[in-house]
Design a protein around this motif. Structure first.
Motif, short mmCIF file in Angstrom:
data_model
loop_
_atom_site.label_atom_id
_atom_site.label_comp_id
_atom_site.label_asym_id
_atom_site.label_seq_id
_atom_site.Cartn_x
_atom_site.Cartn_y
_atom_site.Cartn_z
N ILE A 1 0.84 -1.20 0.00
CA ILE A 1 0.00 0.00 0.00
C ILE A 1 0.87 1.25 0.00
O ILE A 1 1.73 1.42 0.88
CB ILE A 1 -0.95 0.02 1.21
N SER A 2 0.66 2.09 -0.98
CA SER A 2 1.37 3.36 -1.04
C SER A 2 0.63 4.40 -0.22
O SER A 2 -0.60 4.51 -0.31
CB SER A 2 1.48 3.82 -2.50
N TYR A 3 1.34 5.18 0.57
CA TYR A 3 0.68 6.14 1.45
C TYR A 3 1.51 7.42 1.58
O TYR A 3 2.72 7.44 1.31
CB TYR A 3 0.45 5.54 2.84
N ASN A 4 0.83 8.48 1.98
CA ASN A 4 1.49 9.77 2.18
C ASN A 4 1.91 10.00 3.63
O ASN A 4 2.93 10.62 3.90
CB ASN A 4 0.55 10.91 1.74
N ASP A 5 1.08 9.52 4.55
CA ASP A 5 1.35 9.76 5.97
C ASP A 5 0.63 8.72 6.81
O ASP A 5 -0.39 8.15 6.39
CB ASP A 5 0.88 11.17 6.35
N VAL A 6 1.18 8.47 8.01
CA VAL A 6 0.55 7.56 8.97
C VAL A 6 0.49 8.27 10.31
O VAL A 6 1.49 8.81 10.78
CB VAL A 6 1.34 6.24 9.13
N ASP A 7 -0.68 8.27 10.91
CA ASP A 7 -0.87 8.94 12.19
C ASP A 7 -1.51 7.94 13.16
O ASP A 7 -2.58 7.40 12.87
CB ASP A 7 -1.80 10.15 12.01
N ILE A 8 -0.86 7.67 14.30
CA ILE A 8 -1.40 6.66 15.20
C ILE A 8 -1.65 7.23 16.59
O ILE A 8 -1.05 8.24 16.99
CB ILE A 8 -0.49 5.41 15.30
N ARG A 9 -2.54 6.56 17.33
CA ARG A 9 -2.92 7.00 18.68
C ARG A 9 -3.46 5.78 19.43
O ARG A 9 -3.90 4.81 18.82
CB ARG A 9 -4.01 8.08 18.60
N PRO A 10 -3.47 5.82 20.76
CA PRO A 10 -4.03 4.70 21.52
C PRO A 10 -5.55 4.72 21.45
O PRO A 10 -6.17 5.78 21.37
CB PRO A 10 -3.54 4.96 22.95
N ALA A 11 -6.14 3.54 21.49
CA ALA A 11 -7.60 3.44 21.59
C ALA A 11 -8.02 3.89 22.99
O ALA A 11 -7.18 3.99 23.89
CB ALA A 11 -8.04 2.01 21.32
N PRO A 12 -9.30 4.18 23.21
CA PRO A 12 -9.74 4.67 24.52
C PRO A 12 -9.36 3.79 25.70
O PRO A 12 -9.39 2.56 25.60
CB PRO A 12 -11.27 4.74 24.36
N PHE A 13 -8.95 4.43 26.78
CA PHE A 13 -8.77 3.81 28.10
C PHE A 13 -7.59 2.85 28.23
O PHE A 13 -7.47 2.17 29.25
CB PHE A 13 -10.04 3.07 28.54
N ASN A 14 -6.69 2.79 27.24
CA ASN A 14 -5.60 1.81 27.34
C ASN A 14 -4.46 2.18 26.40
O ASN A 14 -4.59 3.09 25.58
CB ASN A 14 -6.11 0.41 27.00
N THR A 15 -3.35 1.47 26.54
CA THR A 15 -2.22 1.62 25.61
C THR A 15 -1.80 0.26 25.05
O THR A 15 -0.67 0.09 24.60
CB THR A 15 -1.02 2.29 26.30
#
Length: 333
Positions: A194-208
């Motif tokens: 998959i070709s992509y320009n950017d990736v942005d990640i974050r934790p799901a609610p209430f946990n890591t």
């Protein structure tokens, strides 16, 4: 972070700064100082949705605000507590650290803070959800233990310091966990070609343990989840950008400001004659495979006052659905 967490942090900071001189009063005023920056939410009663969103975690969450208001609040605290040996300067230092540590902690969340206001740079490490029991509960436990000890005792100082050290260590760990999760997402994208320009990640609610990624491709955004308990490849769901639905509205001042708030992470959707603006930074309303609703969505419509933007309300049932799907997904795919 949530109000309880900011109260705990402010109280612990107050104790560390002035606990020896004023005892539990330091925790009380630290807790008060730690909640003051979030009073910016009151703006929603006086201004439009976009302006209120811009103001949130802006001026009140800046170094400038802490420096400006610490002497004022410190003087007021001193006037109310003159029976103690603490000076106005002592109370000012307490208030500064209570005010300042609030936005520093918020900088680790997805929304972030404009710590360097009036500069518009928003600091957002996106390594912890706004409510995280693993951060708050141990911190709160140590704070209560410290509160029960006599003023100036060694145990009181030790318990309070343990709370500060434990919570700070956990914040550092979340950054490491984010790095590991980010690598998993990137590797999956490469394996899938998959070709992509950017990736942005974050934790799901209430946990890591469970993390969510937004992936920017040419015509769509991909959203995927990864748990440290996963045993199967990551699956991504595609959401078409549909930015063209804005048409001439793309140059409207409110729309441009809303796009700026999202840092460009948004999709447009149309339901009959209604137009919706979806903020991708906070993900979907639940982790169900068939979920298509976003946590933050705004309806765009015309009125006698011109273009209006209204945030879609969140329902209690949405929170219940999220918690159920969250628990199921954390355990792995």
């Amino acid at each position: 972070m949530d109000s309880l967490t900011q109260i705990v942090l402010g109280a612990a900071v107050g104790e560390a700064v002035l606990g020896k001189k004023v005892g539990n009063r330091a925790m009380l005023y630290g807790a008060i100082g730690g909640t003051i920056p979030d009073l910016d939410v009151l703006a929603r009663w006086f201004v439009d949705t976009v302006t209120a969103t811009e103001l949130h975690r802006g001026f009140s969450h800046s170094i400038f605000f802490s420096i400006l208001f610490a002497p004022i609040l410190g003087w007021l605290a001193w006037k109310l507590n003159q029976k103690f040996s603490a000076s106005s300067k002592d109370w000012t230092i307490l208030m500064f650290w209570a005010l300042f540590t609030h936005p520093v902690l918020d900088a680790f969340t997805t929304w972030g803070t404009q710590l360097f206001w009036p500069f518009k740079t928003r600091l957002a490490f996106q390594s912890i959800f706004v409510i995280d029991p693993l951060y708050t509960l141990p911190f709160l436990t140590f704070l209560i233990l410290a509160m029960r000890q006599k003023r100036g005792s060694t145990k009181r100082r030790v318990y309070n310091n343990l709370g500060l050290i434990t919570s700070s260590t956990y914040l550092c760990i979340t950054l490491i966990l984010k790095g590991i999760a980010f690598k998993q997402f990137v590797n999956s994208l490469h394996e899938m070609g998959i070709s992509y320009n950017d990736v942005d990640i974050r934790p799901a609610p209430f946990n890591t343990i469970l993390w969510t990624a937004n992936v920017d491709t040419e015509d769509a955004y991909l959203i995927g989840n990864y748990s440290f308990f996963d045993s199967k490849p990551i699956k991504f769901k595609s959401f078409q950008k549909h930015h063209d639905l804005l048409g001439s509205l793309a140059t409207n001042d409110k729309i441009m400001r809303l796009i700026g708030i999202t840092d460009g992470w948004y999709t447009m959707a149309q339901d009959k004659d209604k137009l919706f603006f979806n903020d991708l930074r906070f993900g979907l309303l639940s982790l169900r495979p068939d979920e298509n609703r976003f946590a933050f969505s705004y309806e765009i419509f015309g009125s006698d006052q011109g273009l209006e933007i209204r945030e879609n309300p969140k329902l209690r049932g949405d929170a219940i659905t999220l918690v159920k799907s969250l628990w199921y997904r954390i355990k792995g795919n």
